[in-house]
Design an enzyme around this catalytic site. Sequence first.
Site, PDB file in Angstrom:
ATOM      1  N   LYS A  25       0.839  -1.216   0.000  1.00 46.50           N
ATOM      2  CA  LYS A  25       0.000   0.000   0.000  1.00 46.50           C
ATOM      3  C   LYS A  25       0.869   1.260   0.000  1.00 46.50           C
ATOM      4  O   LYS A  25       0.631   2.180  -0.771  1.00 46.50           O
ATOM      5  CB  LYS A  25      -0.924   0.039   1.234  1.00 46.50           C
ATOM      6  CG  LYS A  25      -1.829  -1.154   1.389  1.00 46.50           C
ATOM      7  CD  LYS A  25      -2.686  -1.040   2.626  1.00 46.50           C
ATOM      8  CE  LYS A  25      -1.926  -0.957   3.931  1.00 46.50           C
ATOM      9  NZ  LYS A  25      -1.143  -2.178   4.279  1.00 46.50           N
ATOM     10  N   ARG A 100      -9.169   2.157   8.832  1.00 49.11           N
ATOM     11  CA  ARG A 100      -8.709   0.806   9.139  1.00 49.11           C
ATOM     12  C   ARG A 100      -9.686   0.042  10.011  1.00 49.11           C
ATOM     13  O   ARG A 100      -9.446  -1.117  10.348  1.00 49.11           O
ATOM     14  CB  ARG A 100      -7.410   0.949   9.885  1.00 49.11           C
ATOM     15  CG  ARG A 100      -6.372  -0.040   9.494  1.00 49.11           C
ATOM     16  CD  ARG A 100      -5.145   0.466  10.160  1.00 49.11           C
ATOM     17  NE  ARG A 100      -4.033  -0.354  10.043  1.00 49.11           N
ATOM     18  CZ  ARG A 100      -2.924   0.023   9.419  1.00 49.11           C
ATOM     19  NH1 ARG A 100      -2.861   1.163   8.791  1.00 49.11           N
ATOM     20  NH2 ARG A 100      -1.902  -0.756   9.444  1.00 49.11           N
ATOM     21  N   ARG A 139      11.662  -6.208   4.894  1.00 54.21           N
ATOM     22  CA  ARG A 139      11.580  -4.745   4.734  1.00 54.21           C
ATOM     23  C   ARG A 139      12.622  -4.049   5.601  1.00 54.21           C
ATOM     24  O   ARG A 139      12.859  -4.417   6.737  1.00 54.21           O
ATOM     25  CB  ARG A 139      10.189  -4.246   5.125  1.00 54.21           C
ATOM     26  CG  ARG A 139      10.129  -2.715   5.093  1.00 54.21           C
ATOM     27  CD  ARG A 139       8.749  -2.170   5.100  1.00 54.21           C
ATOM     28  NE  ARG A 139       7.941  -2.688   6.184  1.00 54.21           N
ATOM     29  CZ  ARG A 139       6.630  -2.496   6.270  1.00 54.21           C
ATOM     30  NH1 ARG A 139       6.004  -1.820   5.344  1.00 54.21           N
ATOM     31  NH2 ARG A 139       5.957  -2.985   7.277  1.00 54.21           N
ATOM     32  N   ARG A 172      11.743  -2.215  11.167  1.00 59.11           N
ATOM     33  CA  ARG A 172      10.697  -1.676  12.042  1.00 59.11           C
ATOM     34  C   ARG A 172      10.426  -2.668  13.164  1.00 59.11           C
ATOM     35  O   ARG A 172      10.376  -3.874  12.929  1.00 59.11           O
ATOM     36  CB  ARG A 172       9.416  -1.445  11.224  1.00 59.11           C
ATOM     37  CG  ARG A 172       9.276  -0.043  10.693  1.00 59.11           C
ATOM     38  CD  ARG A 172       8.162   0.131   9.688  1.00 59.11           C
ATOM     39  NE  ARG A 172       6.860  -0.414  10.050  1.00 59.11           N
ATOM     40  CZ  ARG A 172       5.763  -0.293   9.292  1.00 59.11           C
ATOM     41  NH1 ARG A 172       5.821   0.367   8.145  1.00 59.11           N
ATOM     42  NH2 ARG A 172       4.619  -0.827   9.663  1.00 59.11           N
ATOM     43  N   ARG A 183      -0.451  -8.051  13.980  1.00 62.20           N
ATOM     44  CA  ARG A 183      -0.954  -7.110  12.956  1.00 62.20           C
ATOM     45  C   ARG A 183      -1.870  -7.831  11.971  1.00 62.20           C
ATOM     46  O   ARG A 183      -2.890  -7.287  11.548  1.00 62.20           O
ATOM     47  CB  ARG A 183       0.222  -6.479  12.202  1.00 62.20           C
ATOM     48  CG  ARG A 183       0.918  -5.401  13.003  1.00 62.20           C
ATOM     49  CD  ARG A 183       2.282  -5.096  12.437  1.00 62.20           C
ATOM     50  NE  ARG A 183       2.228  -4.461  11.139  1.00 62.20           N
ATOM     51  CZ  ARG A 183       3.260  -4.420  10.296  1.00 62.20           C
ATOM     52  NH1 ARG A 183       4.397  -4.996  10.606  1.00 62.20           N
ATOM     53  NH2 ARG A 183       3.142  -3.815   9.151  1.00 62.20           N
TER      54      ARG A 183
END
Length: 230
Positions: A25, A100, A139, A172, A183
């Site tokens: 996204k 969300r 990531r 992160r 999550r």
Amino acid sequence: MVDASPKAATSPARVIFLGPPGAGKGTQAGLVARHFGVPKISTGDMLREAIAQKTPLGLQAGPLMEEGRLVPDPLLIGIITDRLAQADCQAGYVLDGFPRTLAQAAGFGSMAVGRQSGGLLVLNVEVPRDELLRRLSGRRWCPECQATFHVHNDPPKQPGICDRCGAGLIQREDDKETAVTRRLQEYDERTAPLIGYYQERGGKAFHTVDGYRPVDTVFAELKGIVEGAL
Ligand code: AP5
């Protein structure tokens, strides 16, 4: 090479991205925003900035984000209301990470009415779960300029160093395994219901896109959808 060079919009491009963590996204929202010359508004980036600045919002959001939990709806509706009232959003925007929950969508729906004439476009990005895990674990993120990389799919020129600003890249906290599990659970329970919500209300303004393809292929499809809606 992705061509996201700016293009003037004839009517406001107001875009919402839906999709699970790691669907791409943020990557695609950045390309779409740049191409159509509107701001990308990422609630995740805004919250991470608040944490770095140790603001009251950051102090409240920090521990929740680290665990992979959603931050309370009223806080998010508040920061988005303030952000969308700013001058640069009047010609459109791309939202990444908001709404969300159904409560956020309801808050956003009433806020959006009368704010701008352009219709809201909802882009839902689908990616298989094992690929999400691969993307999130690989990531790397720049805490200075918030640029995102991937150790295999999109590595920086110099390992561990941000191409854009030269700062050291980090993983992160919420990309570590326990937080990722939480999550994905939050996504399934609280965000996935937005697909039905917008499918019902969006009609032709709701689009599901296969995000399990190269970045430029996904972007080409999204660009076409947004162009068709302007
Ligand atoms: P947020 O920062 O919004 O995280 P997220 O939604 O979990 O999304 P991600 O940033 O993890 O993934 P993405 O889909 O943007 O993928 P990306 O493009 O980076 O939110 C973080 C936290 O903040 C939440 O958990 C919550 O606590 C809080 N929060 C934020 N908004 C909130 C709200 N509205 N309400 C309540 N709480 C909120 O790509 C991922 C990786 O894959 C990258 O490495 C990238 O290089 C790579 N990649 C991207 N596209 C491709 C592709 N096509 N092929 C291969 N690799 C790709």
